[in-house]
Write a protein that holds these residues in place. Structure first.
Motif, PDB file in Angstrom:
ATOM      1  N   LYS A 136       0.797  -1.219   0.000  1.00  0.00           N
ATOM      2  CA  LYS A 136       0.000   0.000   0.000  1.00  0.00           C
ATOM      3  C   LYS A 136       0.836   1.279   0.000  1.00  0.00           C
ATOM      4  O   LYS A 136       0.277   2.377  -0.025  1.00  0.00           O
ATOM      5  N   THR A 137       2.158   1.133   0.020  1.00  0.00           N
ATOM      6  CA  THR A 137       2.997   2.331   0.133  1.00  0.00           C
ATOM      7  C   THR A 137       3.949   2.510  -1.038  1.00  0.00           C
ATOM      8  O   THR A 137       4.238   3.634  -1.437  1.00  0.00           O
ATOM      9  N   ASP A 138       4.454   1.430  -1.603  1.00  0.00           N
ATOM     10  CA  ASP A 138       5.459   1.533  -2.666  1.00  0.00           C
ATOM     11  C   ASP A 138       5.235   0.398  -3.660  1.00  0.00           C
ATOM     12  O   ASP A 138       5.699  -0.726  -3.463  1.00  0.00           O
ATOM     13  N   ILE A 139       4.522   0.692  -4.731  1.00  0.00           N
ATOM     14  CA  ILE A 139       4.173  -0.353  -5.701  1.00  0.00           C
ATOM     15  C   ILE A 139       5.412  -0.905  -6.389  1.00  0.00           C
ATOM     16  O   ILE A 139       5.484  -2.093  -6.713  1.00  0.00           O
ATOM     17  N   GLU A 140       6.440  -0.047  -6.596  1.00  0.00           N
ATOM     18  CA  GLU A 140       7.672  -0.503  -7.252  1.00  0.00           C
ATOM     19  C   GLU A 140       8.342  -1.603  -6.428  1.00  0.00           C
ATOM     20  O   GLU A 140       8.693  -2.669  -6.944  1.00  0.00           O
ATOM     21  N   LYS A 141       8.522  -1.338  -5.118  1.00  0.00           N
ATOM     22  CA  LYS A 141       9.180  -2.322  -4.255  1.00  0.00           C
ATOM     23  C   LYS A 141       8.343  -3.576  -4.122  1.00  0.00           C
ATOM     24  O   LYS A 141       8.863  -4.695  -4.121  1.00  0.00           O
ATOM     25  N   SER A 142       7.024  -3.400  -3.989  1.00  0.00           N
ATOM     26  CA  SER A 142       6.151  -4.564  -3.838  1.00  0.00           C
ATOM     27  C   SER A 142       6.248  -5.474  -5.059  1.00  0.00           C
ATOM     28  O   SER A 142       6.378  -6.702  -4.932  1.00  0.00           O
ATOM     29  N   LEU A 143       6.217  -4.899  -6.254  1.00  0.00           N
ATOM     30  CA  LEU A 143       6.332  -5.707  -7.472  1.00  0.00           C
ATOM     31  C   LEU A 143       7.704  -6.371  -7.581  1.00  0.00           C
ATOM     32  O   LEU A 143       7.830  -7.499  -8.069  1.00  0.00           O
ATOM     33  N   GLN A 144       8.735  -5.676  -7.089  1.00  0.00           N
ATOM     34  CA  GLN A 144      10.082  -6.262  -7.117  1.00  0.00           C
ATOM     35  C   GLN A 144      10.138  -7.516  -6.248  1.00  0.00           C
ATOM     36  O   GLN A 144      10.682  -8.551  -6.651  1.00  0.00           O
ATOM     37  N   PHE A 145       9.556  -7.441  -5.037  1.00  0.00           N
ATOM     38  CA  PHE A 145       9.558  -8.605  -4.151  1.00  0.00           C
ATOM     39  C   PHE A 145       8.658  -9.719  -4.689  1.00  0.00           C
ATOM     40  O   PHE A 145       8.950 -10.906  -4.501  1.00  0.00           O
ATOM     41  N   ILE A 146       7.557  -9.349  -5.364  1.00  0.00           N
ATOM     42  CA  ILE A 146       6.699 -10.372  -5.973  1.00  0.00           C
ATOM     43  C   ILE A 146       7.454 -11.117  -7.065  1.00  0.00           C
ATOM     44  O   ILE A 146       7.368 -12.348  -7.188  1.00  0.00           O
ATOM     45  N   VAL A 162       1.631 -16.254  -4.770  1.00  0.00           N
ATOM     46  CA  VAL A 162       2.241 -15.109  -5.454  1.00  0.00           C
ATOM     47  C   VAL A 162       1.182 -14.338  -6.235  1.00  0.00           C
ATOM     48  O   VAL A 162       1.069 -13.105  -6.121  1.00  0.00           O
ATOM     49  N   TYR A 163       0.375 -15.053  -7.013  1.00  0.00           N
ATOM     50  CA  TYR A 163      -0.603 -14.363  -7.851  1.00  0.00           C
ATOM     51  C   TYR A 163      -1.767 -13.796  -7.033  1.00  0.00           C
ATOM     52  O   TYR A 163      -2.391 -12.804  -7.442  1.00  0.00           O
ATOM     53  N   GLU A 164      -2.035 -14.380  -5.879  1.00  0.00           N
ATOM     54  CA  GLU A 164      -3.041 -13.791  -4.997  1.00  0.00           C
ATOM     55  C   GLU A 164      -2.560 -12.438  -4.475  1.00  0.00           C
ATOM     56  O   GLU A 164      -3.305 -11.451  -4.478  1.00  0.00           O
ATOM     57  N   VAL A 165      -1.307 -12.386  -4.008  1.00  0.00           N
ATOM     58  CA  VAL A 165      -0.751 -11.119  -3.513  1.00  0.00           C
ATOM     59  C   VAL A 165      -0.684 -10.097  -4.644  1.00  0.00           C
ATOM     60  O   VAL A 165      -0.963  -8.905  -4.446  1.00  0.00           O
ATOM     61  N   LEU A 166      -0.346 -10.548  -5.854  1.00  0.00           N
ATOM     62  CA  LEU A 166      -0.306  -9.650  -6.995  1.00  0.00           C
ATOM     63  C   LEU A 166      -1.698  -9.084  -7.282  1.00  0.00           C
ATOM     64  O   LEU A 166      -1.853  -7.896  -7.596  1.00  0.00           O
ATOM     65  N   GLY A 167      -2.717  -9.932  -7.156  1.00  0.00           N
ATOM     66  CA  GLY A 167      -4.088  -9.444  -7.315  1.00  0.00           C
ATOM     67  C   GLY A 167      -4.447  -8.426  -6.253  1.00  0.00           C
ATOM     68  O   GLY A 167      -5.073  -7.390  -6.536  1.00  0.00           O
ATOM     69  N   ASP A 168      -4.034  -8.684  -4.983  1.00  0.00           N
ATOM     70  CA  ASP A 168      -4.289  -7.729  -3.902  1.00  0.00           C
ATOM     71  C   ASP A 168      -3.645  -6.377  -4.199  1.00  0.00           C
ATOM     72  O   ASP A 168      -4.221  -5.312  -3.931  1.00  0.00           O
ATOM     73  N   ASN A 453       3.637  -7.357 -17.580  1.00  0.00           N
ATOM     74  CA  ASN A 453       4.180  -8.148 -18.697  1.00  0.00           C
ATOM     75  C   ASN A 453       5.512  -8.777 -18.327  1.00  0.00           C
ATOM     76  O   ASN A 453       5.798  -9.918 -18.728  1.00  0.00           O
ATOM     77  N   ARG A 454       6.340  -8.042 -17.556  1.00  0.00           N
ATOM     78  CA  ARG A 454       7.619  -8.604 -17.135  1.00  0.00           C
ATOM     79  C   ARG A 454       7.408  -9.800 -16.213  1.00  0.00           C
ATOM     80  O   ARG A 454       8.103 -10.809 -16.302  1.00  0.00           O
ATOM     81  N   ILE A 455       6.424  -9.680 -15.305  1.00  0.00           N
ATOM     82  CA  ILE A 455       6.132 -10.789 -14.392  1.00  0.00           C
ATOM     83  C   ILE A 455       5.595 -11.981 -15.177  1.00  0.00           C
ATOM     84  O   ILE A 455       5.976 -13.133 -14.939  1.00  0.00           O
ATOM     85  N   THR A 456       4.710 -11.697 -16.148  1.00  0.00           N
ATOM     86  CA  THR A 456       4.178 -12.773 -16.982  1.00  0.00           C
ATOM     87  C   THR A 456       5.287 -13.441 -17.777  1.00  0.00           C
ATOM     88  O   THR A 456       5.315 -14.672 -17.931  1.00  0.00           O
ATOM     89  N   SER A 457       6.237 -12.632 -18.276  1.00  0.00           N
ATOM     90  CA  SER A 457       7.363 -13.191 -19.028  1.00  0.00           C
ATOM     91  C   SER A 457       8.227 -14.073 -18.140  1.00  0.00           C
ATOM     92  O   SER A 457       8.703 -15.131 -18.565  1.00  0.00           O
ATOM     93  N   LEU A 458       8.424 -13.628 -16.882  1.00  0.00           N
ATOM     94  CA  LEU A 458       9.214 -14.426 -15.950  1.00  0.00           C
ATOM     95  C   LEU A 458       8.565 -15.778 -15.712  1.00  0.00           C
ATOM     96  O   LEU A 458       9.232 -16.819 -15.704  1.00  0.00           O
ATOM     97  N   GLU A 459       7.247 -15.771 -15.543  1.00  0.00           N
ATOM     98  CA  GLU A 459       6.531 -17.034 -15.333  1.00  0.00           C
ATOM     99  C   GLU A 459       6.613 -17.917 -16.584  1.00  0.00           C
ATOM    100  O   GLU A 459       6.802 -19.128 -16.486  1.00  0.00           O
ATOM    101  N   SER A 460       6.498 -17.270 -17.760  1.00  0.00           N
ATOM    102  CA  SER A 460       6.603 -18.041 -19.006  1.00  0.00           C
ATOM    103  C   SER A 460       7.984 -18.656 -19.152  1.00  0.00           C
ATOM    104  O   SER A 460       8.118 -19.822 -19.546  1.00  0.00           O
ATOM    105  N   ASP A 461       9.031 -17.868 -18.811  1.00  0.00           N
ATOM    106  CA  ASP A 461      10.398 -18.401 -18.893  1.00  0.00           C
ATOM    107  C   ASP A 461      10.591 -19.557 -17.928  1.00  0.00           C
ATOM    108  O   ASP A 461      11.250 -20.555 -18.254  1.00  0.00           O
ATOM    109  N   ARG A 462      10.020 -19.410 -16.735  1.00  0.00           N
ATOM    110  CA  ARG A 462      10.155 -20.485 -15.738  1.00  0.00           C
ATOM    111  C   ARG A 462       9.463 -21.754 -16.223  1.00  0.00           C
ATOM    112  O   ARG A 462      10.000 -22.859 -16.115  1.00  0.00           O
ATOM    113  N   GLN A 463       8.257 -21.581 -16.765  1.00  0.00           N
ATOM    114  CA  GLN A 463       7.544 -22.750 -17.282  1.00  0.00           C
ATOM    115  C   GLN A 463       8.264 -23.362 -18.476  1.00  0.00           C
ATOM    116  O   GLN A 463       8.307 -24.591 -18.632  1.00  0.00           O
ATOM    117  N   LEU A 464       8.851 -22.481 -19.322  1.00  0.00           N
ATOM    118  CA  LEU A 464       9.589 -22.984 -20.467  1.00  0.00           C
ATOM    119  C   LEU A 464      10.814 -23.771 -20.020  1.00  0.00           C
ATOM    120  O   LEU A 464      11.137 -24.829 -20.571  1.00  0.00           O
TER     121      LEU A 464
END
Length: 721
Positions: A136-146, A162-168, A453-464
């Motif tokens: 609720k305070t720093d979206i940049e840092k929160s996304l980095q930790f996600i 992970v995706y639940e917290v991302l939705g929150d 998109n970067r997070i989605t790409s990371l998940e795609s790379d991991r699955q790949l």
């Protein structure tokens, strides 16, 4: 886990800072303590295995059990006693002292530890906890930790978390469509009632009301905790209220209130009394509404001061609707005194309904309706001063306009005129500010989309990577078979070719979707810029009344455009409504240049057809701006929708303007370049959509007549799905 006879337990609790607060978060000093969700897990220490079906209970409150992964969630308050029971070990008691994650390990041992021991946090949990801390305070840092948590995820449970917290995160920052996507991804990994409730709420935020109702109704009520049962019924009530289905809304709210009273969930009892009152108020049952509002006001006074103020303002609004101005004024004055105390400890944003300037404005309006002009002036001036101090242009503008009305009603026409001029200045300043906010919001949304998109790409790379690893392992296992059998090798080659073909096909679809999104994002700013230029011309000519009327229609048009901007296709009837509104606005500005007519043949069932959003508008825009606008005599624009066959419909856009050739000769080099890009975008969209949906749309452009003003004829053909 193997049964343990007469076990002596060792309780090891590890705590992680990871709490999802409820809607009514409050400070520890408040009389009504905050209710929050605590997460935990129960493990067999000897075998390092999770223990399912462990009974988790809060004395006198919520109840749940651990899932197959040994995890649980439960609603608690500080000071609650957690009771952990299972047939294979002795009952464990733990008092909630702070908002931290709990991990309980049980094993046979000779002693029982007096206090839970803190152990080192696991790297995945540490990343998730940090993401929630900054949510609720720093979206940049929160996304980095996600992103870090996703890279460390080693199970479907962790992936779902992970995706639940991302939705929150996206819910808090009001990116509701992206939040919905992430909740759905979480549910694909592990389906839980907690996330289903969040998904239903996200649909409600995003105004997908039917999807919200469907999701709420799909949840099995027997599997819910006491708190979740109340939340579900309250959410259903909110959704029905939003679509003005007051009968079902009242039924859902009453069901929630009954359960909240049964389980003594005080915070929800207050909220539900208030919401039931609002339903009665909307249906004209003021007597019942007054009773429930009084209940809510009494209960809210026993909670936090901010909650009490919120309820006073709601009741004051109700008193205003029922024209009980004396009670309204008294409640708002009390609210202002409370707000002064609240603002000492915290800042209330201008967007909140709980601001001093808004309450002063509404008090002034109430006095004005009572014809007490002197009191009305005093409070409206207070509202203006407070709004100016806090840079609240919206309230300042409204208060200036109302003050001008008060001066006019009291016979002070010079002051009324002077105040009205100040009001028009504020309208212009507010317009500039809103334009800047639109640009900032677009930039913020773009940045959020890039990060997603970067997070989605990371998940795609991991699955790949996992797929490549699995493929390599599979090949190694079959090497011996390849040596002894040519058929086995050929089969493996065919399977590999199949997956490669499938992967390429999916990539092509993904590229098409990305291209469509990019083209839509280029169309919207172009359309908004032209519309805003029209508004600007009215304001520049000091035609404030016309500008206001144009802005009202323009805002309705913008809402429709933005709601449809993410879809590949929308119902034809929606596009027709949008065209009617857009053409009306253009005719409003150039009514001396052309007349227009929109006709739909009786044999056309518009609900049977779909059309790409914003496909027709650029052609109408070109007809007006580049054809009819330069015509020396008054022109005519015709939009017709006719049935071509049982599965096709044609839309013709015809104008008798100066024609494409003469219009091109009149343009500057910059205008030529701009138009070229705009028409090119339309062609690319149609090409991509036809590639994806098998030639669903066809467009032809030709001259309309063989006169000096050749005009333009555009014909769009749509096919049924």
């Amino acid at each position: 886990m193997k049964p343990i006879l007469n076990p002596i337990l060792l309780l090891c609790c590890c705590f992680y800072l990871n709490i999802a607060f409820s809607q009514n978060t409050q400070t520890p000093s408040n009389r009504q303590q905050a209710v929050f969700t605590v997460r935990g897990s129960v493990y067999d220490a000897e075998f390092s295995k999770p223990i399912p079906q462990v009974n988790i209970e809060v004395n006198g409150g919520a109840y749940t059990t651990t899932n197959m992964a040994g995890d649980f969630r439960i609603q608690v308050k500080n000071g609650d006693e957690l009771v952990v029971k299972h047939k294979d070990f002795q009952t464990v008691y733990y008092t909630i002292k702070n908002n931290e994650r709990i991990k309980i390990e049980v094993r046979a041992n000779k002693g029982l530890s007096e206090q839970p021991k803190r152990i080192q946090a696991l790297s995945f949990n540490a990343s998730i906890d940090s993401a929630e801390t900054y949510l609720k305070t720093d979206i940049e840092k929160s996304l980095q930790f996600i992103t870090e948590a996703l890279s460390k995820s080693r199970s479907i449970n962790e992936n779902a978390q992970v995706y639940e917290v991302l939705g929150d995160l996206y819910i808090f920052w009001k990116q509701y469509d992206i939040a919905i996507s992430n909740y759905r991804i979480s549910l694909q990994s592990v389906s839980t009632n907690a996330v289903l409730l969040k998904l239903a709420k996200a649909y409600w935020f995003n105004k997908n009301y039917q999807e919200s109702i469907t999701t709420y109704k799909s949840i099995k009520k027997l599997d819910l905790s006491n708190w979740q049962q109340v939340v579900l019924q309250e959410g259903l009530g909110d959704t029905y209220y939003s679509i003005q289905d007051y009968s079902n809304a009242l039924k859902a709210y009453n069901s929630a209130l009954e359960k909240a009273n049964q389980y003594k969930i005080k915070a929800k009892i207050t909220d539900l009394n208030s919401k039931i009152a609002q339903v009665f108020s909307e249906t004209g049952n003021d007597k019942e509404a007054a009773g429930y509002f009084n209940n809510a006001l009494t209960l809210a006074s026993q909670e936090t001061k901010s909650r009490a103020v919120e309820e006073k303002v709601k009741v004051a609004d109700f008193k205003n609707r029922s024209r009980n101005f004396d009670n309204e004024i008294e409640l708002r004055k009390q609210a202002i005194e409370d707000l002064k105390d609240i603002e000492i400890d915290s800042t209330i944003g201008n967007e909140s309904s709980l601001t001093i300037q808004k309450q002063n404005y509404k008090i002034g309006n109430a006095y004005y309706l009572q014809k007490d002009f002197d009191s009305a002036k005093a409070y409206l001036e207070k509202s203006i001063d407070e709004a100016s101090e806090k840079n609240d242009l919206v309230v300042a503008k409204d208060a200036k306009r109302k003050l001008s009305e008060v001066y006019s009603s009291s016979g002070e026409y010079d002051k009324a005129l002077e105040t009205y001029k100040e009001y028009t200045d504020l309208v212009e300043a507010l317009y500039i500010k809103k334009e800047q906010e639109i640009i900032q919001a677009a930039r913020f949304s773009k940045e959020i989309a890039e990060k997603q998109n970067r997070i989605t790409s990371l998940e795609s790379d991991r699955q790949l990577s996992e797929s490549k690893y699995q493929l390599t392992s599979e090949r190694n296992k079959r090497q011996q078979l390849i040596i002894y059998s040519l058929i086995g090798g050929l089969l493996l080659l065919m399977v590999t070719a199949y997956f490669m073909y499938k992967y390429i096909k999916q990539q092509r679809l993904a590229n098409n979707l990305l291209a469509l999104k990019s083209l839509r994002s280029q169309m919207n700013p172009h359309f908004i810029f032209n519309a805003l230029n029209s508004v600007n011309s009215f304001i520049a000519s000091n035609d404030e009344r016309t500008a206001n009327r144009y802005l009202s229609d323009f805002s309705q048009l913008m809402r429709s455009v933005l709601e449809n901007s993410e879809a590949d296709f929308i119902p034809l009837e929606k596009e027709i409504a949008l065209l009617e509104l857009y053409t009306k606005l253009e005719h409003f500005r150039f009514q001396d240049k052309f007349d227009y007519e929109i006709t739909v043949s009786d044999n056309v069932v518009v609900s049977d057809f779909q059309i790409p959003p914003m496909l027709l508008q650029p052609y109408i825009e070109n007809a007006v701006w580049h054809g009819l606008r330069y015509k020396t005599t008054k022109g005519f624009l015709s939009i017709k929708i006719d049935k071509k066959s049982h599965s096709e419909v044609t839309i013709t856009i015809t104008d008798n303007g100066i024609g494409r050739k003469r219009s091109k000769d009149l343009k500057t080099n910059n205008q030529k370049k701009h138009n070229s890009q705009g028409m090119s975008n339309i062609k690319k969209r149609v090409s991509i959509l036809n590639d994806m949906y098998q030639d669903k749309v066809a467009v032809t452009i030709s001259n309309f007549q063989e006169l000096e003003d050749t005009g333009t004829h555009v014909e769009v053909t749509l096919k049924k799905d």
